[in-house]
Design a protein around this motif. Structure first.
Motif, short mmCIF file in Angstrom:
data_model
loop_
_atom_site.label_atom_id
_atom_site.label_comp_id
_atom_site.label_asym_id
_atom_site.label_seq_id
_atom_site.Cartn_x
_atom_site.Cartn_y
_atom_site.Cartn_z
N ILE A 1 8.33 -6.09 -3.83
CA ILE A 1 8.12 -5.45 -2.53
C ILE A 1 8.17 -6.52 -1.45
CG2 ILE A 1 6.60 -3.99 -1.13
CD1 ILE A 1 5.25 -3.07 -3.70
N TRP A 2 8.92 -6.23 -0.39
CA TRP A 2 9.01 -7.14 0.75
C TRP A 2 8.50 -6.44 2.02
CZ3 TRP A 2 12.79 -6.65 -2.91
CH2 TRP A 2 13.25 -7.82 -3.55
N LYS A 3 7.98 -7.22 2.94
CA LYS A 3 7.74 -6.76 4.31
C LYS A 3 8.97 -7.09 5.14
CE LYS A 3 2.73 -7.57 4.36
NZ LYS A 3 1.64 -8.32 5.06
N LEU B 1 8.50 -1.57 4.70
CA LEU B 1 8.37 -2.14 3.35
C LEU B 1 9.63 -1.80 2.57
CD1 LEU B 1 4.69 -1.13 2.50
CD2 LEU B 1 5.50 -3.37 3.23
N ARG B 2 10.08 -2.76 1.76
CA ARG B 2 11.23 -2.55 0.90
C ARG B 2 10.80 -2.67 -0.55
NH1 ARG B 2 15.78 -6.78 -0.65
NH2 ARG B 2 17.17 -5.42 -1.85
N HIS C 1 4.76 -8.44 -2.82
CA HIS C 1 4.22 -8.14 -4.16
C HIS C 1 5.34 -8.31 -5.19
CE1 HIS C 1 2.06 -6.15 -7.43
NE2 HIS C 1 3.10 -5.37 -7.58
N VAL C 2 4.99 -8.93 -6.32
CA VAL C 2 5.91 -9.04 -7.46
C VAL C 2 5.17 -8.55 -8.70
CG1 VAL C 2 7.29 -10.58 -8.89
CG2 VAL C 2 7.10 -11.01 -6.43
N ALA D 1 -3.69 -2.92 -1.60
CA ALA D 1 -4.32 -2.12 -0.56
C ALA D 1 -4.85 -2.99 0.57
CB ALA D 1 -5.46 -1.30 -1.16
N THR D 2 -4.77 -2.48 1.79
CA THR D 2 -5.34 -3.17 2.93
C THR D 2 -6.86 -2.98 2.92
OG1 THR D 2 -5.18 -1.24 4.38
CG2 THR D 2 -3.25 -2.70 4.26
#
Length: 327
Positions: free
Chosen positions: A70-72, A79-80, A55-56, A277-278
């Motif tokens: 956000i990174w996986k 998550l980072r 996500h950006v 969201a998943t």
């Protein structure tokens, strides 16, 4: 882990002390462990480990940089989060461990603001809660929530009611949990965050309350002192009030009832979401919000544009709320 607190019904354990939270003496059970000013050993040893951008943020700072990325990591097991001020978090996908670091001039208090806001919002989602962008107070032994986007007046209204002696459950994030077919609002932590103009309208001057952090404009109201009351146990949700756009109409403030269909659309538009969201999260959110729309009285309350009418807003709200509770 030396410090243990109760936050949204979870036992939060940290390696550094955090102000404004309810401390617990027993550290035998730990729901969430937070390591402050440190990253996981595996990340420190291999900072170039494979990361996939998830996500950006579409919002940019004055340098044109995204406010959040956000990174996986590790095939999505972690998550980072990296904010534009250099504050970063890593958390596991089970919502049980969080690590946080920050760069000067940011402080522990700044990191705690992120932690207790968007990071905790995600942790709650990962642990099965549904969250609303709302503040909640206790009226007659039940929970009543004020829902609305940033700047709608949720915290200001909660603070005005707190000054009248009503206990506060939560501010900005309201966590809902289904227990034995009941919809419960969890107790968050004893603090309200207010913009300086709200502080001025409530208490006379903008510096009547201390700053939330050395680097943020918001002020903090400590609900554990000065005669204020904090609701420490979860309460059943009894009513929801959606804060509409302020109006200078002579009739304001005023309230109108909402149909379940209207209410459901507003609920879905006011979830507290801190990441994509998943499908599982979306399904759970739709189910719980559908139950709220079907079972809970829903209102839209339109405040007056002038802050001087805040007292009248409280009176109109309390009159309506008492009728709901007594019905």
């Amino acid at each position: 882990m030396r410090f243990v607190y109760s936050v949204f019904g979870l036992r939060l354990c940290t390696n550094l002390p955090l102000t404004g939270l309810l401390p617990l003496a027993d550290d035998s059970a730990q729901d969430l462990r937070v390591w402050l000013k440190v990253m996981p050993r595996w990340f420190e040893d291999s900072p170039d480990t494979a990361q996939t951008v998830w996500h950006v943020s579409s919002y940019r700072n004055e340098r044109g940089e995204p406010l959040l990325k956000i990174w996986k990591i590790r095939d999505g097991a972690y998550l980072r989060f990296l904010y534009d001020d250099g504050t970063q978090f890593i958390l596991d996908r089970s919502g049980t461990e969080v690590w946080a670091t920050w760069l000067e001039p940011m402080t522990l208090e700044d990191a705690a603001t992120y932690l207790l806001g968007p990071i905790f919002g995600l942790v709650l989602h990962l642990r099965g809660f549904v969250t609303l962008h709302a503040s909640a107070v206790s009226i007659g032994g039940s929970a009543v929530a004020f829902v609305g986007p940033q700047g709608a007046g949720k915290s200001t209204t909660a603070a005005a009611l707190a000054s009248r002696g009503y206990p506060v459950l939560s501010d900005d994030i309201t966590a809902l949990h289904v227990r034995d077919h009941s919809l419960l609002i969890q107790s968050a932590f004893p603090q309200l965050k207010l913009w300086p103009n709200s502080v001025e309208s409530l208490y006379g001057t903008s510096d009547s309350l201390p700053p939330l952090t050395p680097n943020w404009d918001k002020r903090k109201l400590d609900l554990a002192s000065n005669g204020y009351r904090f609701q420490q146990e979860p309460l059943p949700l009894r009513a929801l009030y959606f804060l509409a756009t302020r109006s200078d109409a002579p009739a304001a403030p005023f309230i109108r009832s909402l149909s379940p269909q209207e209410g459901l659309l507003l609920l879905l538009g006011n979830g507290y979401v801190s990441l994509p969201a998943t499908k599982q999260m979306q399904a759970r959110e739709f189910d719980v919000m559908g139950r709220i729309a079907a079972r809970v009285p829903l209102r839209q309350i339109t405040p007056h544009a002038e802050p001087a009418h805040l007292s009248k807003l409280c009176e109109v709200f309390l009159d309506d709320c008492r009728q709901i509770i007594q019905s």
